[in-house]
Write an enzyme that holds these catalytic residues in place. Structure first.
Site, short mmCIF file in Angstrom:
data_model
loop_
_atom_site.label_atom_id
_atom_site.label_comp_id
_atom_site.label_asym_id
_atom_site.label_seq_id
_atom_site.Cartn_x
_atom_site.Cartn_y
_atom_site.Cartn_z
N HIS A 121 41.66 95.69 -20.13
CA HIS A 121 41.62 96.97 -20.83
C HIS A 121 42.33 96.83 -22.16
CE1 HIS A 121 39.98 99.21 -17.48
NE2 HIS A 121 40.78 98.50 -16.70
N CYS A 143 37.31 96.63 -18.86
CA CYS A 143 36.08 97.12 -19.48
C CYS A 143 35.70 96.25 -20.67
CB CYS A 143 36.28 98.57 -19.91
SG CYS A 143 37.63 98.77 -21.09
N LEU A 378 0.90 67.15 -13.09
CA LEU A 378 1.77 68.05 -13.86
C LEU A 378 2.31 67.38 -15.12
CD1 LEU A 378 3.89 69.52 -10.92
CD2 LEU A 378 2.08 70.70 -12.18
N GLN A 382 10.11 59.65 -16.35
CA GLN A 382 10.69 58.32 -16.38
C GLN A 382 10.25 57.46 -15.18
OE1 GLN A 382 12.54 57.12 -18.96
NE2 GLN A 382 12.58 55.17 -17.88
N PHE A 383 9.96 58.11 -14.05
CA PHE A 383 9.59 57.33 -12.86
C PHE A 383 8.10 57.27 -12.61
CE2 PHE A 383 13.90 58.98 -11.54
CZ PHE A 383 14.55 57.79 -11.80
N GLY A 384 7.32 57.97 -13.45
CA GLY A 384 5.88 57.95 -13.26
C GLY A 384 5.29 59.35 -13.20
N VAL A 386 3.77 62.91 -12.01
CA VAL A 386 4.20 63.96 -11.10
C VAL A 386 3.01 64.87 -10.80
CG1 VAL A 386 5.87 65.83 -10.73
CG2 VAL A 386 6.50 63.88 -12.17
N LYS A 400 6.65 63.28 -6.98
CA LYS A 400 6.82 62.21 -7.97
C LYS A 400 6.33 60.93 -7.34
CE LYS A 400 10.60 64.06 -10.47
NZ LYS A 400 11.99 64.31 -10.48
N ASP A 491 22.43 63.59 -17.28
CA ASP A 491 21.38 63.76 -18.28
C ASP A 491 20.96 65.23 -18.35
OD1 ASP A 491 19.57 63.25 -20.26
OD2 ASP A 491 18.19 62.09 -19.02
C1 746 Z 1 7.82 67.30 -13.69
C2 746 Z 1 8.97 66.50 -14.00
C3 746 Z 1 10.32 66.82 -13.47
C4 746 Z 1 8.84 65.38 -14.83
C5 746 Z 1 7.62 65.06 -15.37
C6 746 Z 1 6.49 65.87 -15.08
C7 746 Z 1 6.60 66.96 -14.25
C8 746 Z 1 7.86 68.47 -12.80
N1 746 Z 1 7.09 69.57 -13.15
C9 746 Z 1 7.08 70.64 -12.40
C10 746 Z 1 7.88 70.69 -11.20
O1 746 Z 1 7.90 71.70 -10.48
N2 746 Z 1 8.62 69.59 -10.88
C11 746 Z 1 8.61 68.48 -11.65
N3 746 Z 1 9.97 64.57 -15.13
C12 746 Z 1 10.42 63.58 -14.34
O2 746 Z 1 9.81 63.22 -13.37
C13 746 Z 1 11.74 62.94 -14.66
C14 746 Z 1 12.11 61.77 -14.04
C15 746 Z 1 13.37 61.19 -14.33
C16 746 Z 1 14.23 61.78 -15.22
C17 746 Z 1 13.83 62.94 -15.84
C18 746 Z 1 12.59 63.52 -15.55
C19 746 Z 1 15.58 61.17 -15.55
C20 746 Z 1 15.48 60.47 -16.88
C21 746 Z 1 16.64 62.20 -15.64
C22 746 Z 1 16.02 60.17 -14.53
C23 746 Z 1 5.39 71.98 -13.65
N4 746 Z 1 6.36 71.78 -12.69
C24 746 Z 1 4.63 73.14 -13.53
C25 746 Z 1 3.63 73.44 -14.45
C26 746 Z 1 3.39 72.59 -15.52
C27 746 Z 1 4.13 71.42 -15.64
C28 746 Z 1 5.12 71.13 -14.71
C29 746 Z 1 9.49 69.61 -9.71
C30 746 Z 1 2.32 72.88 -16.51
O3 746 Z 1 1.32 72.24 -16.48
C31 746 Z 1 3.30 76.15 -17.47
C32 746 Z 1 3.67 74.71 -17.51
N5 746 Z 1 2.50 73.87 -17.42
C33 746 Z 1 1.50 74.15 -18.44
C34 746 Z 1 1.21 75.63 -18.44
O4 746 Z 1 2.41 76.37 -18.55
#
Ligand code: 746
Length: 630
Positions: A121, A143, A378, A382-384, A386, A400, A491
């Site tokens: 206050h 407040c 999607l 970094q790992f490939g 998704v 992933k 990160d």
């Molecule tokens: C996703 C992630 C995390 C990565 C790459 C691509 C997709 C992802 N997208 C999701 C979602 O629910 N999840 C994951 N990145 C990585 O894999 C990654 C790996 C390692 C690292 C960092 C990142 C380190 C360097 C830190 C080690 C989406 N969801 C939902 C929708 C859309 C895209 C993704 C769990 C989409 O198509 C909405 C968004 N959109 C277009 C329309 O508008």
């Protein structure tokens, strides 16, 4: 040592006015500050007299100046207050320097106290009320944001106490997954919906999909339940049943905020787009409809409260009453009946998430590959690649697919057990892995709105400043949890956060950098190493800590408030290292108030120990957020 005097001075003390109209007086007292106490003594003819009062330092919760009353004699121009457990003390210094000295000394002594206030206050409590907010209880919550709170932890050098453990952060956020056996228990029930006790000041909450003990089922339809933390509450069986039937409809969004709702409807942009949601503030259901009629081309959202008659009938417009909300919605899908338009397009926020009670996370984390269907790509990280996928034919998950040679898989699998246990609402959940064949799948929660950075860039302009703050809050909440588990993200950046269907933001890929096998990423000389988010001790010596995460969080806040700008846009990594080492920091974005800039700026203190901890930042965001509501 404890008795050694830190500061001693003759100050004026205001009487504590025990009764509402007892006269106010001011007495000269010798104030003595030690590491243990703030005491005051009588003082006569240059001699210290008997002790008149004392406050234990550890009970002090706030020390701050007080705004002057309208007319104040010259002798009382420099008041400050000491708020402590059980009381409030007003003291007057003789001049500004003296007051500054007392504030600084007291702040230094109290900075590690566990229950410092984030609000206070700024007016005096006089004649039974606070001049600032008219509240009549002396212990009424503050407040005004106590700005000092966020910087207090950065003011002096000392060993910091450990942040609170995860138990504290769980409280009232989501319920922990440990079951404690109790012999008085009849049955377990799974909540099908969210429900909150709205009466009194209790904070009992049913969280959809969580388990509760049913202690007693009464004929009246009022059940006694206990959450897994051991808190009991009465819950209406009828409310539950009613909510059960509402929760399964795709137009039901559960708890969202008004602004979130408006944004979702604007995004849909169709005449008659609608959703039903529950307001945590008003404690009621609201039907919201988007319409371009009659006045605006851009369209507006109209909100209708669902009212209840004494006979438990629901209505939006008085002439049409229904036995349940779904029946009401069904009717208004066919008839506008007093609304701007009829309800035409249900806007769904529902992604079918894996329930928290599924037998996951208890060691059963090898998922059957046959139970996973890949739906669409999607993106890639970094790992490939998704993918979005379905697990067991009904749950939305992200998968992933680990590219060969991209991850140190054995190490990950060894440690994934720990990560599986992080079941926190603001962390993207790891459901499990399929590790028996290549490519290995990491199966996580699916976040429908994708990565935060892209979201800010494409939708940022539609967001209001409160929502930007809410994004920071969500991330800070997640990080305070990780901090309490002594887990370092390494990160943290907007690109590594994801946005849910209801616009909640969650932190993703925490700790995953440790499994990256790409030299360009790992080495601080590599081109993928992200200098712009790194604290100096990280780019110099790779010294990671929760405090280096705090630095990154400051950069993330900057990304949020610039709607996704590249930090230090005009500089390359080498220049950033040079500039930051010289003390240069990111500028204040336009949308940022002084106080928010102060928060991010504190995150960029050169010395890690002088940066605030996440749990302190969190408490500050909580105060700011309450302020915005008012
Ligand atoms: C996703 C992630 C995390 C990565 C790459 C691509 C997709 C992802 N997208 C999701 C979602 O629910 N999840 C994951 N990145 C990585 O894999 C990654 C790996 C390692 C690292 C960092 C990142 C380190 C360097 C830190 C080690 C989406 N969801 C939902 C929708 C859309 C895209 C993704 C769990 C989409 O198509 C909405 C968004 N959109 C277009 C329309 O508008």
């Amino acid at each position: 040592m404890e008795k050694k005097t830190v500061l001693e001075e003759l100050l004026l003390k205001k009487s504590q006015q025990k009764k509402k109209i007892s006269p106010i007086n001011y007495k000269k007292r010798l104030f003595v500050l030690t590491k243990a106490n703030l005491s005051y003594y009588e003082y006569n003819k240059g001699k210290k007299g008997s002790k008149r009062g004392s406050i234990e330092i550890e009970k002090i919760r706030c020390v701050e100046t007080v705004n002057l009353e309208e007319t104040t004699p010259p002798a009382r121009q420099y008041p400050f207050q000491v708020v402590y457990k059980g009381g409030l003390l007003y003291v007057y210094a003789a001049n500004e320097e003296s007051r500054e000295r007392w504030l600084a000394a007291l702040h230094k002594e109290i900075k590690d106290n566990s229950d410092l206030l984030n609000k206070y206050h700024k007016g005096f409590f006089i004649n039974g009320k606070f001049l600032c907010c008219n509240q009549t209880c002396k212990a009424a919550p503050g407040c005004t944001i106590w700005e000092k709170y966020v910087t207090l932890c950065c003011t002096t050098e000392s060993v910091k106490p450990l942040p609170p453990g995860p138990e504290k952060l769980w409280k009232h956020r989501s319920l922990p997954q440990v079951l404690s056996p109790d012999k008085s228990v009849l049955n377990m029930a799974v909540a099908q919906c969210n429900w909150e006790e709205t009466e009194g000041n209790s904070a009992f909450r049913l969280v959809r999909s969580n388990k509760y003990y049913v202690l007693q089922e009464e004929d009246s339809g009022w059940w006694q339940v206990r959450d897994l933390e051991g808190e009991n509450s009465g819950v209406s069986e009828q409310t539950l049943a009613e909510e059960q039937s509402i929760a399964k409809h795709d137009w039901y969004a559960g708890y969202v905020s008004r602004v979130q709702c408006e944004q979702l409807l604007h995004q849909k942009g169709k005449e008659g787009a609608f959703m039903v949601w529950k307001s945590s503030q008003a404690g009621m259901y609201i039907v919201s409809v988007f319409s371009k009629l009659p006045e605006s081309r851009k369209g507006t959202v109209k909100h209708y409260h669902v009212h209840k008659t004494p006979q438990n009938k629901y209505y939006l417009t008085e002439n049409y009453c229904f036995g349940s909300i779904p029946k009401l919605i069904h009717y208004h899908q066919l008839n506008s009946a007093g609304m701007v338009t009829r309800l035409r397009h249900a806007v769904s926020t529902q992604v079918n998430k894996v329930p928290t009670t599924a037998s996951l996370g208890n060691g059963i984390w090898e998922l059957k590959r046959e139970e996973i269907v890949l739906m669409r790509e999607l993106g890639s990280g970094q790992f490939g690649v998704v993918h979005l996928g379905k697990w067991k034919g009904k749950y939305d998950v992200a998968i992933k697919m680990i590219k060969e040679g991209a991850m140190s898989e054995d190490k990950f699998i060894e440690e994934a057990q720990t990560m599986m246990k992080f079941n926190y609402p603001k962390l993207v959940r790891l459901y499990g892995v399929c590790s028996k064949l290549y490519p290995i799948y990491l199966v996580t929660e699916y976040m429908a709105n994708g990565c935060l950075l892209s979201y800010l860039r494409s939708h940022g302009k539609e967001l209001q400043p409160i929502q930007l703050l809410e994004i920071c809050y969500d991330v800070c909440d997640a990080m305070a949890f990780l901090e309490s588990c002594q887990f370092i993200h390494r990160d943290l950046a907007a690109r590594n956060c994801l946005v849910d269907s209801n616009l909640t933001v969650k932190v993703s890929d925490f700790g995953m950098t440790r499994y990256v096998l790409d030299d360009l990423y790992v080495s601080s000389l590599g081109t993928k190493f992200l200098v712009k988010w790194s604290a100096p001790e990280v780019f110099h010596y790779a010294k990671f800590s929760s405090k280096s995460d705090v630095w990154s969080f400051g950069i993330l806040m900057w990304e949020v408030f610039t709607l996704g700008k590249q930090p230090y846009e005009l500089y390359d990594d080498m220049q950033v290292i040079e500039k930051v080492s010289q003390g240069y920091r990111l500028y204040r974005p336009q949308l940022v108030s002084d106080i928010i800039y102060q928060i991010m700026y504190n995150c960029w203190h050169e010395l890690p120990e002088k940066r605030p901890a996440f749990y302190q930042l969190l408490s500050f965001f909580e105060a700011l957020r309450e302020d915005n509501r008012a």
